[in-house]
Scaffold this motif. Structure first.
Motif, PDB file in Angstrom:
ATOM      1  N   PRO A   6      14.504  -6.588   4.413  1.00 23.98           N
ATOM      2  CA  PRO A   6      15.265  -5.353   4.665  1.00 23.98           C
ATOM      3  C   PRO A   6      14.296  -4.161   4.749  1.00 23.98           C
ATOM      4  O   PRO A   6      13.168  -4.221   4.283  1.00 23.98           O
ATOM      5  CB  PRO A   6      16.179  -5.242   3.450  1.00 23.98           C
ATOM      6  CG  PRO A   6      15.519  -6.036   2.381  1.00 23.98           C
ATOM      7  CD  PRO A   6      14.710  -7.114   3.062  1.00 23.98           C
ATOM      8  N   LEU A   7      14.781  -3.083   5.344  1.00 21.88           N
ATOM      9  CA  LEU A   7      13.971  -1.869   5.431  1.00 21.88           C
ATOM     10  C   LEU A   7      13.790  -1.275   4.045  1.00 21.88           C
ATOM     11  O   LEU A   7      14.715  -1.272   3.232  1.00 21.88           O
ATOM     12  CB  LEU A   7      14.639  -0.843   6.337  1.00 21.88           C
ATOM     13  CG  LEU A   7      14.836  -1.236   7.811  1.00 21.88           C
ATOM     14  CD1 LEU A   7      15.594  -0.119   8.530  1.00 21.88           C
ATOM     15  CD2 LEU A   7      13.525  -1.501   8.485  1.00 21.88           C
ATOM     16  N   ASN A   8      12.609  -0.739   3.781  1.00 22.18           N
ATOM     17  CA  ASN A   8      12.391  -0.059   2.496  1.00 22.18           C
ATOM     18  C   ASN A   8      12.880   1.387   2.627  1.00 22.18           C
ATOM     19  O   ASN A   8      13.317   1.826   3.696  1.00 22.18           O
ATOM     20  CB  ASN A   8      10.920  -0.147   2.058  1.00 22.18           C
ATOM     21  CG  ASN A   8       9.984   0.563   3.018  1.00 22.18           C
ATOM     22  OD1 ASN A   8      10.352   1.545   3.646  1.00 22.18           O
ATOM     23  ND2 ASN A   8       8.764   0.067   3.115  1.00 22.18           N
ATOM     24  N   ALA A   9      12.833   2.150   1.544  1.00 20.72           N
ATOM     25  CA  ALA A   9      13.396   3.506   1.499  1.00 20.72           C
ATOM     26  C   ALA A   9      12.734   4.419   2.532  1.00 20.72           C
ATOM     27  O   ALA A   9      13.412   5.189   3.228  1.00 20.72           O
ATOM     28  CB  ALA A   9      13.244   4.085   0.100  1.00 20.72           C
ATOM     29  N   GLN A  10      11.426   4.345   2.645  1.00 24.29           N
ATOM     30  CA  GLN A  10      10.685   5.182   3.598  1.00 24.29           C
ATOM     31  C   GLN A  10      11.111   4.851   5.032  1.00 24.29           C
ATOM     32  O   GLN A  10      11.336   5.741   5.850  1.00 24.29           O
ATOM     33  CB  GLN A  10       9.175   4.956   3.427  1.00 24.29           C
ATOM     34  CG  GLN A  10       8.309   5.774   4.361  1.00 24.29           C
ATOM     35  CD  GLN A  10       8.344   7.253   4.027  1.00 24.29           C
ATOM     36  OE1 GLN A  10       8.467   7.642   2.878  1.00 24.29           O
ATOM     37  NE2 GLN A  10       8.249   8.099   5.043  1.00 24.29           N
ATOM     38  N   GLU A  11      11.243   3.556   5.337  1.00 23.67           N
ATOM     39  CA  GLU A  11      11.642   3.133   6.680  1.00 23.67           C
ATOM     40  C   GLU A  11      13.088   3.555   6.987  1.00 23.67           C
ATOM     41  O   GLU A  11      13.398   3.956   8.107  1.00 23.67           O
ATOM     42  CB  GLU A  11      11.484   1.619   6.825  1.00 23.67           C
ATOM     43  CG  GLU A  11      10.020   1.177   6.832  1.00 23.67           C
ATOM     44  CD  GLU A  11       9.844  -0.310   6.686  1.00 23.67           C
ATOM     45  OE1 GLU A  11       8.753  -0.793   7.035  1.00 23.67           O
ATOM     46  OE2 GLU A  11      10.777  -1.003   6.216  1.00 23.67           O
ATOM     47  N   LEU A  13      14.638   6.185   5.741  1.00 18.48           N
ATOM     48  CA  LEU A  13      14.597   7.627   5.974  1.00 18.48           C
ATOM     49  C   LEU A  13      14.089   7.924   7.393  1.00 18.48           C
ATOM     50  O   LEU A  13      14.670   8.736   8.116  1.00 18.48           O
ATOM     51  CB  LEU A  13      13.697   8.301   4.925  1.00 18.48           C
ATOM     52  CG  LEU A  13      13.595   9.823   4.989  1.00 18.48           C
ATOM     53  CD1 LEU A  13      14.965  10.466   4.787  1.00 18.48           C
ATOM     54  CD2 LEU A  13      12.628  10.329   3.949  1.00 18.48           C
ATOM     55  N   SER A  14      13.031   7.243   7.778  1.00 16.20           N
ATOM     56  CA  SER A  14      12.485   7.437   9.133  1.00 16.20           C
ATOM     57  C   SER A  14      13.487   6.996  10.186  1.00 16.20           C
ATOM     58  O   SER A  14      13.604   7.616  11.251  1.00 16.20           O
ATOM     59  CB  SER A  14      11.185   6.649   9.302  1.00 16.20           C
ATOM     60  OG  SER A  14      10.199   7.156   8.462  1.00 16.20           O
ATOM     61  N   ASN A  15      14.215   5.926   9.902  1.00 17.40           N
ATOM     62  CA  ASN A  15      15.195   5.406  10.849  1.00 17.40           C
ATOM     63  C   ASN A  15      16.353   6.387  11.028  1.00 17.40           C
ATOM     64  O   ASN A  15      16.941   6.466  12.102  1.00 17.40           O
ATOM     65  CB  ASN A  15      15.695   4.036  10.397  1.00 17.40           C
ATOM     66  CG  ASN A  15      16.200   3.206  11.549  1.00 17.40           C
ATOM     67  OD1 ASN A  15      15.777   3.399  12.683  1.00 17.40           O
ATOM     68  ND2 ASN A  15      17.106   2.290  11.283  1.00 17.40           N
ATOM     69  N   MET A  16      16.681   7.145   9.970  1.00 20.15           N
ATOM     70  CA  MET A  16      17.744   8.148  10.079  1.00 20.15           C
ATOM     71  C   MET A  16      17.276   9.315  10.950  1.00 20.15           C
ATOM     72  O   MET A  16      18.045   9.861  11.732  1.00 20.15           O
ATOM     73  CB  MET A  16      18.142   8.655   8.686  1.00 20.15           C
ATOM     74  CG  MET A  16      18.956   7.618   7.912  1.00 20.15           C
ATOM     75  SD  MET A  16      19.267   8.037   6.173  1.00 20.15           S
ATOM     76  CE  MET A  16      19.804   9.705   6.228  1.00 20.15           C
ATOM     77  N   ARG A  17      16.024   9.699  10.793  1.00 19.30           N
ATOM     78  CA  ARG A  17      15.478  10.820  11.569  1.00 19.30           C
ATOM     79  C   ARG A  17      15.214  10.419  13.023  1.00 19.30           C
ATOM     80  O   ARG A  17      15.379  11.208  13.937  1.00 19.30           O
ATOM     81  CB  ARG A  17      14.184  11.320  10.938  1.00 19.30           C
ATOM     82  CG  ARG A  17      14.452  11.962   9.570  1.00 19.30           C
ATOM     83  CD  ARG A  17      13.171  12.253   8.828  1.00 19.30           C
ATOM     84  NE  ARG A  17      12.527  13.448   9.347  1.00 19.30           N
ATOM     85  CZ  ARG A  17      11.269  13.769   9.092  1.00 19.30           C
ATOM     86  NH1 ARG A  17      10.533  12.974   8.346  1.00 19.30           N
ATOM     87  NH2 ARG A  17      10.757  14.869   9.566  1.00 19.30           N
ATOM     88  N   TYR A  22      13.099   1.410  13.906  1.00 17.05           N
ATOM     89  CA  TYR A  22      12.922   0.106  13.276  1.00 17.05           C
ATOM     90  C   TYR A  22      14.030  -0.847  13.735  1.00 17.05           C
ATOM     91  O   TYR A  22      14.663  -1.523  12.942  1.00 17.05           O
ATOM     92  CB  TYR A  22      12.926   0.236  11.750  1.00 17.05           C
ATOM     93  CG  TYR A  22      11.734   1.012  11.239  1.00 17.05           C
ATOM     94  CD1 TYR A  22      10.495   0.411  11.177  1.00 17.05           C
ATOM     95  CD2 TYR A  22      11.854   2.336  10.839  1.00 17.05           C
ATOM     96  CE1 TYR A  22       9.393   1.111  10.726  1.00 17.05           C
ATOM     97  CE2 TYR A  22      10.766   3.056  10.386  1.00 17.05           C
ATOM     98  CZ  TYR A  22       9.523   2.429  10.331  1.00 17.05           C
ATOM     99  OH  TYR A  22       8.428   3.118   9.891  1.00 17.05           O
ATOM    100  N   SER A  23      14.263  -0.895  15.026  1.00 17.10           N
ATOM    101  CA  SER A  23      15.351  -1.741  15.534  1.00 17.10           C
ATOM    102  C   SER A  23      14.971  -3.222  15.520  1.00 17.10           C
ATOM    103  O   SER A  23      15.836  -4.072  15.381  1.00 17.10           O
ATOM    104  CB  SER A  23      15.742  -1.311  16.937  1.00 17.10           C
ATOM    105  OG  SER A  23      14.624  -1.403  17.791  1.00 17.10           O
ATOM    106  N   SER A  24      13.690  -3.540  15.661  1.00 14.38           N
ATOM    107  CA  SER A  24      13.309  -4.947  15.616  1.00 14.38           C
ATOM    108  C   SER A  24      13.170  -5.376  14.151  1.00 14.38           C
ATOM    109  O   SER A  24      12.823  -4.569  13.285  1.00 14.38           O
ATOM    110  CB  SER A  24      12.006  -5.171  16.372  1.00 14.38           C
ATOM    111  OG  SER A  24      10.989  -4.375  15.823  1.00 14.38           O
TER     112      SER A  24
END
Length: 195
Positions: A6-11, A13-17, A22-24
């Motif tokens: 799964p995506l970590n917290a930093q990823e 946050l970046s995915n929201m912005r 991080y679609s793959s």
């Protein structure tokens, strides 16, 4: 082995912005308790993999692994040796090709100089005929041409220009200059030996 993580917290946050960043899927390696040996070679055909499977542990196949590695190392050495030999042959062929091209260019330049010299000689010959015709016509009219007259000076100048232009006259001058140079002891000795 690898598994999706799964995506970590930093990823997140970046995915929201930046949606879709991080679609793959992301993967992580994890221990399976099975030993694996992977060997990568110079090309994809050189790669090999051994692992614990079907109840057969890799430790029992280490001898085969080492033998494969030894044979592969020999194949790699042989390929590199062949590649070095090809490179050496190519470099030698390239050197020979360049040398032949240099000789060809040198010969081409000699031929061009030769043809240019022949053309200059032909032109000088025609100019000499022209001067001779002018001189004969003047002698026919005047009887003689005084050297200090305008025509006499022009004839001297024209003949001098033609002598400077004519490659045969230039060659004669060079030969006279060479013949008048004092000879070194080595040259005198070699000429005496020829006689």
């Amino acid at each position: 082995a690898k598994r999706e993580r799964p995506l970590n917290a930093q990823e997140k946050l970046s995915n929201m912005r930046f949606p879709g960043l991080y679609s793959s899927p992301r993967f992580e390696e994890y221990a399976t308790g099975m030993l694996a040996i992977r060997v990568g070679g110079e090309c994809r055909y050189d790669r090999h993999r051994w692992s614990d499977k079907d109840g057969s542990q890799i430790e029992r196949r280490l001898n085969k692994c080492v033998m494969w590695l030894y044979k592969e190392a020999e194949r790699i050495k042989q390929r590199r040796k062949e590649a070095a030999e090809r490179e050496r042959r190519w470099a030698e062929e390239e050197r020979i090709r360049k040398e032949e091209e240099r000789k060809r260019q040198k010969e081409l330049a000699r031929v061009k100089r030769f043809l240019k010299g022949a053309a200059r000689w032909d032109k000088a010959k025609r100019l000499r005929e022209f001067i001779k015709t002018v001189e004969e016509a003047a002698r026919g009219e005047l009887g003689s041409i005084p050297p200090k007259s305008k025509l006499g000076r022009w004839l001297r100048w024209a003949n001098g220009r033609i002598d400077a232009y004519d490659p045969v006259e230039r060659l004669k001058r060079e030969l006279r200059t060479e013949a008048s140079k004092p000879k070194t002891d080595d040259q005198a000795t070699s000429e005496t030996e020829k006689e």
